[in-house]
Design an enzyme around this catalytic site. Structure first.
Site, PDB file in Angstrom:
ATOM      1  N   LEU A 194      24.301 -24.723  -1.577  1.00 11.84           N
ATOM      2  CA  LEU A 194      25.728 -24.850  -3.134  1.00 11.84           C
ATOM      3  C   LEU A 194      24.698 -24.236  -4.057  1.00 11.84           C
ATOM      4  O   LEU A 194      23.771 -23.859  -4.767  1.00 11.84           O
ATOM      5  CB  LEU A 194      25.263 -26.657  -3.758  1.00 11.84           C
ATOM      6  CG  LEU A 194      25.677 -27.349  -2.500  1.00 11.84           C
ATOM      7  CD1 LEU A 194      26.300 -28.961  -3.420  1.00 11.84           C
ATOM      8  CD2 LEU A 194      27.499 -27.330  -2.287  1.00 11.84           C
ATOM      9  N   ASP A 195      25.673 -23.909  -5.083  1.00 11.48           N
ATOM     10  CA  ASP A 195      25.836 -22.955  -6.289  1.00 11.48           C
ATOM     11  C   ASP A 195      25.069 -23.597  -7.472  1.00 11.48           C
ATOM     12  O   ASP A 195      25.221 -25.415  -7.145  1.00 11.48           O
ATOM     13  CB  ASP A 195      26.302 -22.480  -7.384  1.00 11.48           C
ATOM     14  CG  ASP A 195      27.917 -21.506  -6.094  1.00 11.48           C
ATOM     15  OD1 ASP A 195      26.747 -20.879  -5.339  1.00 11.48           O
ATOM     16  OD2 ASP A 195      28.630 -20.895  -6.645  1.00 11.48           O
ATOM     17  N   ARG A 196      23.551 -23.097  -8.217  1.00 13.76           N
ATOM     18  CA  ARG A 196      23.153 -23.733  -8.834  1.00 13.76           C
ATOM     19  C   ARG A 196      23.834 -24.964  -9.819  1.00 13.76           C
ATOM     20  O   ARG A 196      23.291 -26.046 -10.021  1.00 13.76           O
ATOM     21  CB  ARG A 196      22.643 -23.370  -9.828  1.00 13.76           C
ATOM     22  CG  ARG A 196      20.994 -23.557 -10.604  1.00 13.76           C
ATOM     23  CD  ARG A 196      20.967 -22.607 -11.939  1.00 13.76           C
ATOM     24  NE  ARG A 196      20.988 -21.441 -12.153  1.00 13.76           N
ATOM     25  CZ  ARG A 196      21.717 -21.898 -13.205  1.00 13.76           C
ATOM     26  NH1 ARG A 196      21.535 -22.995 -14.569  1.00 13.76           N
ATOM     27  NH2 ARG A 196      22.750 -20.467 -14.218  1.00 13.76           N
ATOM     28  N   THR A 198      26.766 -26.052  -9.573  1.00  8.54           N
ATOM     29  CA  THR A 198      28.178 -27.476  -8.533  1.00  8.54           C
ATOM     30  C   THR A 198      26.683 -28.706  -8.013  1.00  8.54           C
ATOM     31  O   THR A 198      25.629 -27.921  -7.887  1.00  8.54           O
ATOM     32  CB  THR A 198      28.328 -26.141  -7.433  1.00  8.54           C
ATOM     33  OG1 THR A 198      29.096 -25.318  -7.835  1.00  8.54           O
ATOM     34  CG2 THR A 198      29.135 -26.687  -6.302  1.00  8.54           C
ATOM     35  N   HIS A 293      30.377 -17.816  -4.212  1.00  7.35           N
ATOM     36  CA  HIS A 293      31.261 -18.288  -5.973  1.00  7.35           C
ATOM     37  C   HIS A 293      32.639 -18.220  -4.634  1.00  7.35           C
ATOM     38  O   HIS A 293      33.478 -18.360  -5.713  1.00  7.35           O
ATOM     39  CB  HIS A 293      30.980 -17.417  -6.328  1.00  7.35           C
ATOM     40  CG  HIS A 293      30.084 -17.546  -7.357  1.00  7.35           C
ATOM     41  ND1 HIS A 293      29.308 -16.495  -7.740  1.00  7.35           N
ATOM     42  CD2 HIS A 293      28.348 -18.407  -6.783  1.00  7.35           C
ATOM     43  CE1 HIS A 293      28.374 -17.220  -8.608  1.00  7.35           C
ATOM     44  NE2 HIS A 293      27.370 -17.815  -7.785  1.00  7.35           N
TER      45      HIS A 293
END
Length: 579
Positions: A194-196, A198, A293
């Site tokens: 997961l993105d940081r 998120t 993203h």
């Protein structure tokens, strides 16, 4: 350890340093091993342990520490000078700083101290020592929702602000390190991320076999994923599918755009509810691919960006249209040199720009002969160097504005480096990098090893910082004595900078007498710069600014269906600080 015990250990250590060189080679091997073990335990016992995180005002903070790491030369680095590579790959410090750090001897290539003009070759192993200042993350704890011992996996709920893997400035404050250090899992094998920014669900295998199985599922596209997001505007009532291809055009900023040369991507969106009081909608998002993203860029393209996204919903970066419908993709050669934030322009005019090695004005006499040519970072040519396609003028402008906005918002350190005011060797006290193993036994990347010079050898080390470091010393192996000779010899042959490292008191005194930096957010008596590495220190961020309204809600895989509770910001009527 008692005072008397500590004293006895300390005295023994000093005596060992004096007499170790005269221990005959014929001495009993067990005796030598025991002696080295005693030295190692003494060194580690005398060191504080700075990695213990502290929770302060909703933030999890880790004190700075020295950290050695390694990497193998990447294809795009081959044949380029080390300073050029470092300054284009990283951007949180200035050109002046990176040159200065390399001259301090903190970087080695294949065990030999490197210089700024060292040419990197294929197969080179680059070792570097950095003083890590990990950014704070939220103190909201990582939750382990399920540990399936028999099937060897865990299900976790990751808070926003914590990256999955150690990268950049993050190490201890990464999900994998937290699971290993705080929860005691011996090894974790994340197969997706997961993105940081998120939050939400992650399924993490605990064995290589389980990881291989789940990797194949993700690659085959059989994993069903469901996210929830809060977006700007009133999202349409009908289901919307976005299938625009996505391309990463700037690695440093992690910027992605819709581009015809990008990778295929598909996301399906459905509205959950609209909140008139905030003019925002909560939307269910189902990505059928896993591009970087993806949900954030697709929502931006549709004209409904995530409401608090600091990148893809920011007019300062994208203009009034905020990237709706995509941006122009016609290639352009337009580039601009980095410009300082307006409130630091006076400082830059007086002292010269730390973003160029060709000083003018007050610093013209300090420019080295080697700085005659301009590197890509100094001219802005580094924008687009990592892009797989030529960038358009609009894409270049977006990247430039994104960089400038981050400089203005964070007052990032590259415009406030003080290395030309407080010079001294920037190295951890009493430590050198252990030379790498033979080339056929080298590993790609990972952490290098620092060797303490408490065990003296025939070669005396060059001057090292007199300020006391706070990081624990890694264990030194018995055979490291011979290896230190090589490393110390390489150090001694390099041309040292003039003057010793500053003490904490000297650094604070010089910073106090330095010209104003435009920083009004630090209290009286609070030091602005780290006395170890001169990194400008920044005020703590607000916890609510460390995440975005995007949450991984549910995953369905062969092992079952797993979900988290809805995040609090998804509740109907929920409000937040939109300033």
């Amino acid at each position: 350890m008692s005072v008397s015990s500590a004293t006895r250990f300390s005295n023994l250590s000093r005596k060992t340093r004096i007499h170790l060189k005269v221990i005959p080679a014929s001495a009993n091997e067990q005796f030598r091993q025991n002696l080295f073990s005693l030295i190692r335990s003494t060194m580690m016992a005398d060191q504080p342990t700075p990695f213990k995180a502290k929770d302060v005002d909703g933030l999890k903070k880790i004190p700075p520490y020295w950290y050695p790491y390694t990497t193998m030369t990447k294809l795009r680095w081959i044949g380029r000078e080390l300073l050029e590579v470092v300054s284009t790959e990283f951007r949180d410090r200035s050109m002046e700083y990176y040159r200065y750090a390399l001259e301090s001897g903190v970087t080695t290539v294949n065990g030999k101290v490197a210089r700024p003009d060292t040419i990197l070759r294929n197969g080179d192993r680059v070792e570097n020592v950095v003083h890590r200042h990990e950014p704070p993350v939220t103190s909201t704890p990582v939750k382990v929702l399920l540990h399936d011992v028999e099937r060897e996996f865990i299900v976790v709920d990751k808070p926003g602000s914590i990256p999955v893997h150690a990268s950049g400035r993050y190490y201890k404050n990464s999900l994998i390190e937290i699971l290993v250090n705080d929860f005691g899992y011996e090894k974790c094998y994340p197969v997706n991320r997961l993105d940081r920014l998120t939050s939400g669900l992650m399924i993490i295998p605990l064995s290589a076999q389980r990881a291989r199985q789940l990797t194949l599922e993700f690659m085959a596209g059989t994993v069903r994923k469901e996210y929830v997001a809060r977006v700007k505007g009133h999202f349409p009532s009908e289901e919307i599918a976005c299938e625009e291809p996505l391309l990463t055009v700037d690695r440093q900023m992690g910027l992605n755009i819709v581009h015809p040369e990008g990778k295929p991507a598909k996301t399906v969106f459905n509205i959950i509810h609209y909140d008139e009081n905030t003019g925002s909608s909560v939307v269910r998002c189902r990505p059928f691919t896993g591009r970087s993203h993806q949900i954030r860029v697709h929502l931006q393209f549709l004209g409904y960006p995530i409401a608090n996204d600091p990148v893809y919903s920011e007019k300062k970066i994208w203009g009034e249209n905020v990237g709706k419908g995509g941006i122009d993709v016609v290639p352009s050669d337009n580039r601009e040199a980095p410009a300082p934030p307006s409130h630091l322009q006076e400082l830059v005019d007086a002292q010269g720009s730390p973003e160029t090695l060709n000083k003018s004005g007050a610093q013209a006499t300090e420019a080295p002969a080697s700085s005659a040519k301009l590197l890509p970072r100094e001219t802005g040519e580094d924008i687009g160097m990592g892009s797989p396609v030529p960038l358009s003028a609009e894409a270049v402008s977006v990247i430039t504005r994104l960089r400038n906005m981050k400089d203005e918002d964070e007052d990032w350190s590259r415009w406030r480096d003080v290395v030309f005011r407080a010079k001294g060797l920037m190295k951890p006290s009493g430590m050198v990098i252990k030379p790498p193993p033979p080339q056929n036994r080298r590993k790609r990347g990972g952490k290098a090893e620092l060797v303490s010079d408490m065990v003296e050898t025939e070669v005396e080390p060059i001057s090292t910082p007199s300020s006391e470091i706070t990081s624990p010393s890694p264990t030194a192996e018995a055979d490291d004595v011979a290896l230190q000779n090589l490393s110390l010899k390489d150090e001694a042959e390099t041309e040292p900078l003039a003057g010793p490292q500053l003490t904490v008191e000297e650094a604070i005194e010089r910073v106090s007498n330095a010209p104003a930096t435009g920083i009004e957010t630090v209290s009286n008596g609070e030091q602005i710069y780290c006395p170890e590495c001169y990194l400008p220190l920044h005020p703590d961020p607000k916890p609510e600014k460390l995440y975005i309204f995007l949450h991984a809600l549910k995953y369905t895989i062969s092992l079952g269906e797993f979900s988290t509770e809805m995040p609090n910001w998804a509740a109907k009527g929920w409000t937040w600080d939109q300033s």
